[in-house]
Write a protein that holds these residues in place. Structure first.
Motif, PDB file in Angstrom:
ATOM      1  N   ARG A   1       1.232   3.924  -2.854  1.00  0.00           N
ATOM      2  CA  ARG A   1       0.911   5.295  -2.663  1.00  0.00           C
ATOM      3  C   ARG A   1       2.084   6.163  -3.340  1.00  0.00           C
ATOM      4  O   ARG A   1       1.719   7.142  -3.802  1.00  0.00           O
ATOM      5  CB  ARG A   1       0.476   5.454  -1.275  1.00  0.00           C
ATOM      6  CG  ARG A   1      -0.223   6.831  -0.987  1.00  0.00           C
ATOM      7  CD  ARG A   1      -0.724   7.086   0.292  1.00  0.00           C
ATOM      8  NE  ARG A   1       0.439   6.723   1.258  1.00  0.00           N
ATOM      9  CZ  ARG A   1       0.265   6.300   2.448  1.00  0.00           C
ATOM     10  NH1 ARG A   1      -0.697   5.798   2.699  1.00  0.00           N
ATOM     11  NH2 ARG A   1       1.408   6.241   3.090  1.00  0.00           N
ATOM     12  N   GLN A   2       3.236   5.790  -2.946  1.00  0.00           N
ATOM     13  CA  GLN A   2       4.412   6.690  -3.358  1.00  0.00           C
ATOM     14  C   GLN A   2       4.533   6.570  -4.672  1.00  0.00           C
ATOM     15  O   GLN A   2       5.033   7.736  -5.343  1.00  0.00           O
ATOM     16  CB  GLN A   2       5.928   6.243  -2.732  1.00  0.00           C
ATOM     17  CG  GLN A   2       5.857   6.472  -1.247  1.00  0.00           C
ATOM     18  CD  GLN A   2       7.063   5.516  -0.555  1.00  0.00           C
ATOM     19  OE1 GLN A   2       7.387   4.735  -0.954  1.00  0.00           O
ATOM     20  NE2 GLN A   2       7.125   6.227   0.837  1.00  0.00           N
TER      21      GLN A   2
ATOM     22  N   ARG B   1      -1.420  16.363   3.597  1.00  0.00           N
ATOM     23  CA  ARG B   1      -2.330  15.007   4.016  1.00  0.00           C
ATOM     24  C   ARG B   1      -2.541  15.032   5.510  1.00  0.00           C
ATOM     25  O   ARG B   1      -1.407  15.190   6.148  1.00  0.00           O
ATOM     26  CB  ARG B   1      -1.431  13.687   3.494  1.00  0.00           C
ATOM     27  CG  ARG B   1      -1.976  13.053   2.453  1.00  0.00           C
ATOM     28  CD  ARG B   1      -0.933  12.587   1.841  1.00  0.00           C
ATOM     29  NE  ARG B   1      -1.100  13.109   0.174  1.00  0.00           N
ATOM     30  CZ  ARG B   1      -1.517  12.274  -0.680  1.00  0.00           C
ATOM     31  NH1 ARG B   1      -2.255  11.413  -0.608  1.00  0.00           N
ATOM     32  NH2 ARG B   1      -1.487  13.104  -1.927  1.00  0.00           N
TER      33      ARG B   1
ATOM     34  N   ARG C   1       2.234   6.562  -7.053  1.00  0.00           N
ATOM     35  CA  ARG C   1       1.179   7.315  -7.535  1.00  0.00           C
ATOM     36  C   ARG C   1       1.631   8.800  -7.285  1.00  0.00           C
ATOM     37  O   ARG C   1       1.348   9.711  -8.129  1.00  0.00           O
ATOM     38  CB  ARG C   1      -0.096   7.075  -6.840  1.00  0.00           C
ATOM     39  CG  ARG C   1      -0.763   5.935  -7.284  1.00  0.00           C
ATOM     40  CD  ARG C   1      -2.349   5.781  -7.176  1.00  0.00           C
ATOM     41  NE  ARG C   1      -2.825   4.645  -7.540  1.00  0.00           N
ATOM     42  CZ  ARG C   1      -3.596   3.741  -6.769  1.00  0.00           C
ATOM     43  NH1 ARG C   1      -4.091   4.168  -5.758  1.00  0.00           N
ATOM     44  NH2 ARG C   1      -3.984   2.826  -7.327  1.00  0.00           N
TER      45      ARG C   1
ATOM     46  N   ARG D   1       0.789  -0.986   0.061  1.00  0.00           N
ATOM     47  CA  ARG D   1      -0.068  -0.031   0.044  1.00  0.00           C
ATOM     48  C   ARG D   1       1.083   1.176  -0.151  1.00  0.00           C
ATOM     49  O   ARG D   1       0.719   2.088  -0.721  1.00  0.00           O
ATOM     50  CB  ARG D   1      -0.991   0.011   1.269  1.00  0.00           C
ATOM     51  CG  ARG D   1      -2.390   0.216   0.833  1.00  0.00           C
ATOM     52  CD  ARG D   1      -3.226   0.043   1.975  1.00  0.00           C
ATOM     53  NE  ARG D   1      -2.996   0.246   3.100  1.00  0.00           N
ATOM     54  CZ  ARG D   1      -3.144  -0.939   4.273  1.00  0.00           C
ATOM     55  NH1 ARG D   1      -3.789  -1.981   3.828  1.00  0.00           N
ATOM     56  NH2 ARG D   1      -2.965  -0.658   5.423  1.00  0.00           N
ATOM     57  N   ARG D   2       1.731   1.397   0.756  1.00  0.00           N
ATOM     58  CA  ARG D   2       2.865   2.335   1.009  1.00  0.00           C
ATOM     59  C   ARG D   2       3.592   2.558  -0.379  1.00  0.00           C
ATOM     60  O   ARG D   2       3.493   3.852  -0.812  1.00  0.00           O
ATOM     61  CB  ARG D   2       3.381   2.146   2.157  1.00  0.00           C
ATOM     62  CG  ARG D   2       4.323   3.383   2.440  1.00  0.00           C
ATOM     63  CD  ARG D   2       5.181   3.319   3.667  1.00  0.00           C
ATOM     64  NE  ARG D   2       4.763   2.110   4.534  1.00  0.00           N
ATOM     65  CZ  ARG D   2       5.765   1.357   4.976  1.00  0.00           C
ATOM     66  NH1 ARG D   2       7.196   1.640   4.753  1.00  0.00           N
ATOM     67  NH2 ARG D   2       5.393   0.304   5.654  1.00  0.00           N
TER      68      ARG D   2
END
Ligand SMILES: [Zn+2]
Length: 77
Positions: free
Chosen positions: A42-43, A77, A45, A38-39
């Motif tokens: 996300r990075q 964020r 993207r 996930r991390r």
């Protein structure tokens, strides 16, 4: 089941909507239970959004510019 490494390798395809519905569901399911992937995604993207937002022509101090944009985005964020 695919390994994390395989999911990560597919993550750019995922962003390009190249995967089948079934593959996308598998990916989503994996991401649900895997904070590492996930991390990472996300990075990825964040990085590609940042690169798209860069001005043309590219600034000469590209690294510094990208770094500044990323830190601005993470502050929001
Ligand atoms: Zn994973």
């Amino acid at each position: 089941m695919l390994s994390c490494k395989q999911y990560v390798a597919r993550s750019s395809d995922h962003m390009d909507r190249q995967l089948s519905v079934r593959e996308r569901l598998q990916m989503r399911h994996h991401l649900l239970f895997c904070p590492n992937c996930r991390r990472f995604i996300r990075q990825m993207r964040l990085m590609s959004a940042t690169l798209k937002a860069l001005p043309e022509p590219l600034p000469t101090n590209l690294d510094a510019t990208v770094e500044r944009m990323l830190s601005e985005q993470s502050r929001q964020r």
